[in-house]
Design an enzyme around this catalytic site. Structure first.
Site, mmCIF file in Angstrom:
data_model
loop_
_atom_site.group_PDB
_atom_site.id
_atom_site.type_symbol
_atom_site.label_atom_id
_atom_site.label_comp_id
_atom_site.label_asym_id
_atom_site.label_seq_id
_atom_site.Cartn_x
_atom_site.Cartn_y
_atom_site.Cartn_z
ATOM 1 N N HIS A 126 -2.426 -4.429 -4.467
ATOM 2 C CA HIS A 126 -1.789 -4.413 -5.793
ATOM 3 C C HIS A 126 -1.982 -5.768 -6.493
ATOM 4 O O HIS A 126 -2.243 -5.835 -7.691
ATOM 5 C CB HIS A 126 -0.285 -4.167 -5.679
ATOM 6 C CG HIS A 126 0.097 -2.827 -5.149
ATOM 7 N ND1 HIS A 126 0.647 -2.650 -3.916
ATOM 8 C CD2 HIS A 126 0.022 -1.587 -5.711
ATOM 9 C CE1 HIS A 126 0.899 -1.366 -3.718
ATOM 10 N NE2 HIS A 126 0.530 -0.694 -4.786
ATOM 11 N N ASP A 145 -7.421 4.767 -4.322
ATOM 12 C CA ASP A 145 -6.938 6.108 -4.663
ATOM 13 C C ASP A 145 -7.964 6.744 -5.586
ATOM 14 O O ASP A 145 -7.762 6.858 -6.800
ATOM 15 C CB ASP A 145 -5.569 6.012 -5.344
ATOM 16 C CG ASP A 145 -4.544 5.379 -4.425
ATOM 17 O OD1 ASP A 145 -4.400 5.851 -3.288
ATOM 18 O OD2 ASP A 145 -3.887 4.402 -4.839
#
Ligand code: PAF
Length: 181
Positions: free
Chosen positions: A42, A155
């Site tokens: 992140h 993802d």
């Protein structure tokens, strides 16, 4: 480089006001949507957003709409304090932490469904998952009105679905898919 202070915004109205003010000053806004419990991956997205933006808004929202009925929303890990410290260390300036009632008021009934791309692969075993993801990201785009949005390649299907949504709905947003860290 770490920022001195991180602004934490919890209300949709306040976030809209701040984004409007930043855009009015000609600031380029980046968004990194997350569900919190941040890791180095992140933080690399925040750093990537910072490269092409004046201000980066990291969102933390455990989105109930993307959990399938058999998945445990309540057990999803949460660590807001730790997340904010990490965002600060990565140089993020703003953290948007809305509450579920503000995002999905009781009368809520409008969803964004990307069709083919969301129905294959993971979509087959997680019914409604990508509809929930696309809906919340569309809402975040509408609230924050970013110039740049950064998602992780990790993802892969999610990035494909959201890229399609961004194009289909005509958001004037540079959609960046950053390498997996
Ligand atoms: O990848 C995630 O953490 C979530 O699916 C996202 C994009 C923040 C939407 O809730």
């Amino acid at each position: 480089m770490a920022t001195k202070t991180v602004k934490i915004i919890r209300s949709v109205a306040q976030m809209q006001k701040l984004s409007h003010a930043l855009a009015g000053k000609g600031k380029r806004i980046g968004i990194v949507p997350t569900m919190g419990y941040l890791h180095d991956g992140h933080l690399s997205l925040i750093r990537r957003a910072k490269k092409s933006c004046d201000v980066v808004v990291t969102t933390i929202f455990v989105n109930p709409a993307q959990f399938a009925p058999h998945e445990d929303f309540a057990k999803y890990p949460r660590d807001e304090k730790g997340d904010i410290a990490k965002i600060k260390s990565a140089g993020g300036e703003i953290v948007f932490v809305p509450n579920a009632k503000d995002i999905y008021p009781e009368s809520f009934q409008t969803y964004v469904a990307v069709e083919k791309l969301a129905e294959m692969l993971e979509g087959k075993i997680r019914p409604g998952h990508f509809r929930g993801v696309a809906t919340v990201v569309a809402k975040l785009f509408n609230i924050i009105r970013p110039d740049v949005a950064v998602f992780g390649m990790k993802d892969f299907q999610q990035a494909a679905v959201l890229g399609q949504m961004t194009r289909d709905l005509g958001y004037p947003i540079k959609f960046v898919v950053a390498p997996t860290v």
